[in-house]
Scaffold this motif. Structure first.
Motif, mmCIF file in Angstrom:
data_model
loop_
_atom_site.group_PDB
_atom_site.id
_atom_site.type_symbol
_atom_site.label_atom_id
_atom_site.label_comp_id
_atom_site.label_asym_id
_atom_site.label_seq_id
_atom_site.Cartn_x
_atom_site.Cartn_y
_atom_site.Cartn_z
ATOM 1 N N SER A 80 68.649 51.918 63.270
ATOM 2 C CA SER A 80 67.653 52.726 62.582
ATOM 3 C C SER A 80 67.939 54.204 62.815
ATOM 4 N N ALA A 81 68.110 54.946 61.703
ATOM 5 C CA ALA A 81 68.350 56.391 61.797
ATOM 6 C C ALA A 81 67.069 57.193 61.646
ATOM 7 N N ALA A 82 66.070 56.632 60.970
ATOM 8 C CA ALA A 82 64.804 57.337 60.770
ATOM 9 C C ALA A 82 63.776 56.374 60.210
ATOM 10 N N SER A 83 62.521 56.603 60.576
ATOM 11 C CA SER A 83 61.410 55.848 59.996
ATOM 12 C C SER A 83 60.838 56.630 58.822
ATOM 13 N N PRO A 84 60.329 55.948 57.816
ATOM 14 C CA PRO A 84 59.887 56.656 56.604
ATOM 15 C C PRO A 84 58.587 57.423 56.799
ATOM 16 N N ARG A 85 58.477 58.511 56.043
ATOM 17 C CA ARG A 85 57.191 59.173 55.863
ATOM 18 C C ARG A 85 56.526 58.468 54.688
ATOM 19 N N PHE A 86 55.412 57.844 54.943
ATOM 20 C CA PHE A 86 54.852 56.856 54.027
ATOM 21 C C PHE A 86 53.562 57.377 53.408
ATOM 22 N N THR A 87 53.425 57.189 52.082
ATOM 23 C CA THR A 87 52.199 57.533 51.358
ATOM 24 C C THR A 87 51.796 56.347 50.507
ATOM 25 N N SER A 88 50.513 55.957 50.587
ATOM 26 C CA SER A 88 50.042 54.795 49.827
ATOM 27 C C SER A 88 48.568 54.957 49.499
ATOM 28 N N ASP A 89 48.167 54.414 48.348
ATOM 29 C CA ASP A 89 46.757 54.417 47.956
ATOM 30 C C ASP A 89 46.603 53.496 46.759
ATOM 31 N N GLY A 90 45.349 53.316 46.320
ATOM 32 C CA GLY A 90 45.068 52.463 45.176
ATOM 33 C C GLY A 90 43.702 52.742 44.615
ATOM 34 N N THR A 91 43.422 52.150 43.459
ATOM 35 C CA THR A 91 42.134 52.384 42.806
ATOM 36 C C THR A 91 40.981 51.732 43.543
ATOM 37 N N ALA A 92 41.276 50.795 44.453
ATOM 38 C CA ALA A 92 40.219 50.165 45.270
ATOM 39 C C ALA A 92 40.384 50.534 46.738
ATOM 40 N N GLY A 93 41.031 51.678 46.997
ATOM 41 C CA GLY A 93 41.261 52.096 48.365
ATOM 42 C C GLY A 93 42.671 51.776 48.815
ATOM 43 N N THR A 94 42.962 52.128 50.053
ATOM 44 C CA THR A 94 44.296 51.905 50.595
ATOM 45 C C THR A 94 44.598 50.413 50.655
ATOM 46 N N VAL A 370 52.980 60.109 45.803
ATOM 47 C CA VAL A 370 53.980 61.159 46.026
ATOM 48 C C VAL A 370 54.105 61.362 47.536
ATOM 49 N N PRO A 371 55.263 61.078 48.124
ATOM 50 C CA PRO A 371 55.415 61.200 49.570
ATOM 51 C C PRO A 371 55.699 62.637 49.991
ATOM 52 N N ASP A 372 55.930 62.819 51.273
ATOM 53 C CA ASP A 372 56.284 64.131 51.783
ATOM 54 C C ASP A 372 57.671 64.525 51.274
ATOM 55 N N GLY A 373 57.800 65.761 50.806
ATOM 56 C CA GLY A 373 59.076 66.235 50.290
ATOM 57 C C GLY A 373 58.896 67.557 49.595
ATOM 58 N N PRO A 374 60.004 68.252 49.278
ATOM 59 C CA PRO A 374 59.921 69.607 48.722
ATOM 60 C C PRO A 374 59.633 69.633 47.226
ATOM 61 N N SER A 375 58.723 70.509 46.830
ATOM 62 C CA SER A 375 58.463 70.855 45.422
ATOM 63 C C SER A 375 58.350 69.646 44.510
ATOM 64 N N PRO A 376 57.456 68.695 44.794
ATOM 65 C CA PRO A 376 57.367 67.516 43.915
ATOM 66 C C PRO A 376 56.755 67.869 42.563
ATOM 67 N N ARG A 377 57.210 67.173 41.531
ATOM 68 C CA ARG A 377 56.665 67.368 40.187
ATOM 69 C C ARG A 377 56.875 66.104 39.373
ATOM 70 N N LEU A 378 56.042 65.952 38.366
ATOM 71 C CA LEU A 378 56.179 64.878 37.396
ATOM 72 C C LEU A 378 56.846 65.428 36.145
ATOM 73 N N VAL A 379 57.811 64.690 35.602
ATOM 74 C CA VAL A 379 58.461 65.072 34.350
ATOM 75 C C VAL A 379 58.179 63.982 33.324
ATOM 76 N N PHE A 380 57.555 64.357 32.209
ATOM 77 C CA PHE A 380 57.170 63.415 31.157
ATOM 78 C C PHE A 380 58.074 63.601 29.940
ATOM 79 N N ALA A 381 58.386 62.495 29.271
ATOM 80 C CA ALA A 381 59.147 62.529 28.020
ATOM 81 C C ALA A 381 58.422 61.689 26.980
ATOM 82 N N ASN A 382 58.360 62.206 25.759
ATOM 83 C CA ASN A 382 57.662 61.534 24.664
ATOM 84 C C ASN A 382 58.620 61.408 23.489
ATOM 85 N N ASP A 383 59.083 60.183 23.203
ATOM 86 C CA ASP A 383 59.983 59.991 22.061
ATOM 87 C C ASP A 383 59.259 59.375 20.870
#
Length: 459
Positions: A80-94, A370-383
Motif C-alpha cells: 500500500s502506497a497511500a489510502s484514499p481521500r474518500f467522499t460519499s453521500d446520497g439522497t437518503a444520507g450517507t 467530488v473528492p479532495d483535489g485541485p480546482s474541480p469542475r463539471l464539464v457538460f456536453a449537449n449534442d
C-alpha cells in the motif's frame, strides 16, 4: 279473355313483380351488409403494468493505491502506497459501508462496498469517489476514481507495458460467490488468462504479466459466477523520476457515438512529447470513424479527423496539431468502437497524466461525489438540437443552474469534498475534471444504475 284467365294473368304478374322486388331488396341488403361494420367478438388479454421493487444500490470502491516492485527481491509484491481521500453521500444520507479484503496487498487498508438500502419501494441515489495525491520516490501525481457497480463484462482501454510503466489490473468481487474472471488482451500480441476472485475479495495482477509485447493493449474483462469491478491503476517512471499516476475506470461496451468532455491539450515541451493521444479499437469489424473536437463553450469544430480501423487492432492518433485548449471530443463510427484519450502536462519529473473515457448520456437525476483535489469542475456536453438546463445542487444545500447550448458545451466550478445532485431538462454528457501543475484527473459522470422501469405482465 274469360274472367278466370284474366285473374290468373294478373296474379302471375303480381307474383313476378313481388319476386323482383324481393330479389332487389336482397341484393341491396347484401351490399349494405358487406359494407356495414359487423359486430365482432374480441378477447383482450389480461395484463398489468408493474414497476419491480428495486434492489439496494451497491457501489464498489477501489481502495489503496498499490506500489509494485519496491522490494528488489520480490518484484511482484504489492504494498500500500497511500489510502484514499474518500467522499460519499446520497439522497437518503450517507450510504452504509462494508469492507472487502485485499489479501494480496501488504498493509492494505479498507476497500469499501457502499450500500443504499431501499426505503418505501425506492432505492436512494448514492455516490462515492476516491482520490490520491502522491509525492514519493517512485510515485508522483494525482489519481481519482469513482465507486461503481460491478459488472459481468467490461473493457480497460488505457493500458501500457512500455519501459517504466507499472500498470496493474485490480479486480474486486463484492458478491457472495466466487467469480471466474477471463482477461483477453487485444493488441499486437493476443493473449488471455483467467483468475479466480473469491467472494468479498479484491485481487490484482500486473498488466505486463498478460500483455507483454503488446504495444497498445486493450483488455476485455469477463466475469462468470459473480460480477466484478475492474479498475486499471497506472504509474510511470522516466529514467529514475516518477512521471505520473492514474486510476482508470472500465468501459461497459463499445459504442458508435462516444463523447469525451473536458479533454485538455496542453503546451508541448521542447522535446516534442505527445501531450494528447487518442486510442481507438473496433472489436467487431473493420470500420470508419470521424473524430471531431470542439472547444468547451463553442459549437464550431476546431478539427475533424477521419480514421480507418481494422477489426481487433488498437490504434493511436496524435492530437499534437490541435491548438492548446479544453475540448469536447466526439467520435462517430459506422461500427461500435472503444475509445479513450491520454493527456499529460509534461515529460519530465513531477509531471502527471490522465486517461479520459467517454461519458454516457443521461437525462435522469444523478448524484456526483467530488473528492479532495485541485480546482474541480463539471464539464457538460449537449449534442441534442435543443438547449439543456442542468440544476447543480449541493446535497442538502444551495443549487445553481447551468445552460448547456444545443450542439455545444459548458463548465461549472464545484467544491472538493462535496456531493452534488444533477437534474437536467434534456440529455447531456458530463465529466468531472481536476487540474493543477503536476496533477491531472478526470472521470465520466455515470447514469444511475438502479432505476427500475415499468414492465407489462401477461398472466
Amino acid at each position: 279473355m274469360t274472367g278466370n284467365r284474366a285473374f290468373r294473368v294478373a296474379a302471375t304478374s303480381a307474383r313476378v313483380v313481388t319476386g323482383a322486388l324481393v330479389a332487389a331488396a336482397c341484393v341491396v341488403g347484401t351490399v349494405l351488409a358487406i359494407s356495414a361494420s359487423l359486430p365482432t367478438i374480441a378477447h383482450e388479454p389480461a395484463q398489468a403494468d408493474i414497476t419491480p421493487l428495486p434492489g439496494d444500490a451497491v457501489l464498489v470502491c477501489n481502495g489503496d493505491f498499490r506500489a509494485l516492485g519496491r522490494d528488489p527481491l520480490n518484484s511482484l509484491e504489492m504494498v500500500s502506497a497511500a489510502s484514499p481521500r474518500f467522499t460519499s453521500d446520497g439522497t437518503a444520507g450517507t450510504p452504509a459501508s462494508t469492507s472487502i479484503t485485499a489479501d494480496d496487498l501488504v498493509g492494505a487498508g479498507e476497500v469499501r462496498r457502499l450500500v443504499g438500502e431501499v426505503r418505501d419501494r425506492t432505492a436512494p441515489l448514492i455516490a462515492g469517489t476516491e482520490s490520491f495525491s502522491l509525492a514519493e520516490d517512485d510515485l508522483f501525481g494525482l489519481a481519482a476514481v469513482p465507486c461503481r457497480p460491478a459488472s459481468s463484462e467490461s473493457w480497460l482501454i488505457g493500458g501500457t507495458v512500455e519501459t517504466g510503466a507499472k500498470d496493474i489490473v485490480v479486480l474486486t468481487n463484492p458478491g457472495a460467490v466466487p467469480s471466474t474472471v477471463s482477461l483477453s488482451v487485444f493488441g499486437t500480441v493476443r493473449a488471455s488468462t483467467s483468475v479466480i476472485v473469491p467472494p468479498a475479495t479484491q485481487v490484482s495482477l500486473p498488466l505486463s504479466s498478460i500483455a507483454s509485447g503488446s504495444e497498445i493493449p486493450i483488455v476485455k474483462v469477463t466475469a462468470t459466477g459473480s460480477p466484478v469491478r475492474a479498475v486499471l491503476q497506472s504509474s510511470l517512471t522516466r529514467t529514475l523520476d516518477p512521471a505520473g499516476v492514474d486510476l482508470q475506470d472500465a468501459v461497459a461496451a463499445p459504442q458508435r457515438h462516444a463523447v469525451i468532455p473536458g479533454v485538455q491539450v496542453l503546451q508541448a515541451p521542447a522535446d516534442g512529447s505527445e501531450m494528447a493521444v487518442l486510442r481507438l479499437m473496433s472489436p467487431d469489424a473493420n470500420t470508419e470513424a470521424v473524430v471531431t473536437m470542439r472547444k468547451v463553450g463553442d459549437s464550431t469544430s476546431a478539427t475533424e479527423v477521419p480514421v480507418t480501423l481494422a477489426a481487433d487492432q488498437p490504434t493511436e492518433i496524435s492530437l499534437a496539431s490541435v491548438p492548446v485548449g479544453e475540448y469536447v471530443v466526439d467520435i462517430e463510427a459506422e461500427a461500435p468502437v472503444l475509445t479513450g484519450i491520454r493527456e499529460q502536462d509534461g515529460s519530465g519529473p513531477q509531471t502527471d497524466f490522465a486517461w479520459l473515457l467517454p461519458a454516457p448520456e443521461f437525462d435522469d437525476d444523478v448524484v456526483v461525489a467530488v473528492p479532495d483535489g485541485p480546482s474541480p469542475r463539471l464539464v457538460f456536453a449537449n449534442d441534442e438540437d435543443e438547449d439543456a438546463t442542468v440544476e447543480v445542487a449541493v446535497l442538502g444545500g444551495e443549487s445553481s443552474s447551468v445552460t448547456v447550448p444545443a450542439g455545444s458545451s459548458a463548465s461549472f466550478d464545484v467544491n472538493p469534498r462535496t456531493s452534488y445532485s444533477l437534474s437536467t431538462s434534456g440529455p447531456v454528457h458530463a465529466s468531472v475534471r481536476m487540474t493543477a501543475a503536476g496533477a491531472l484527473a478526470g472521470w465520466p459522470v455515470w447514469p444511475e444504475a438502479g432505476a427500475q422501469q415499468t414492465i407489462t405482465v401477461y398472466p
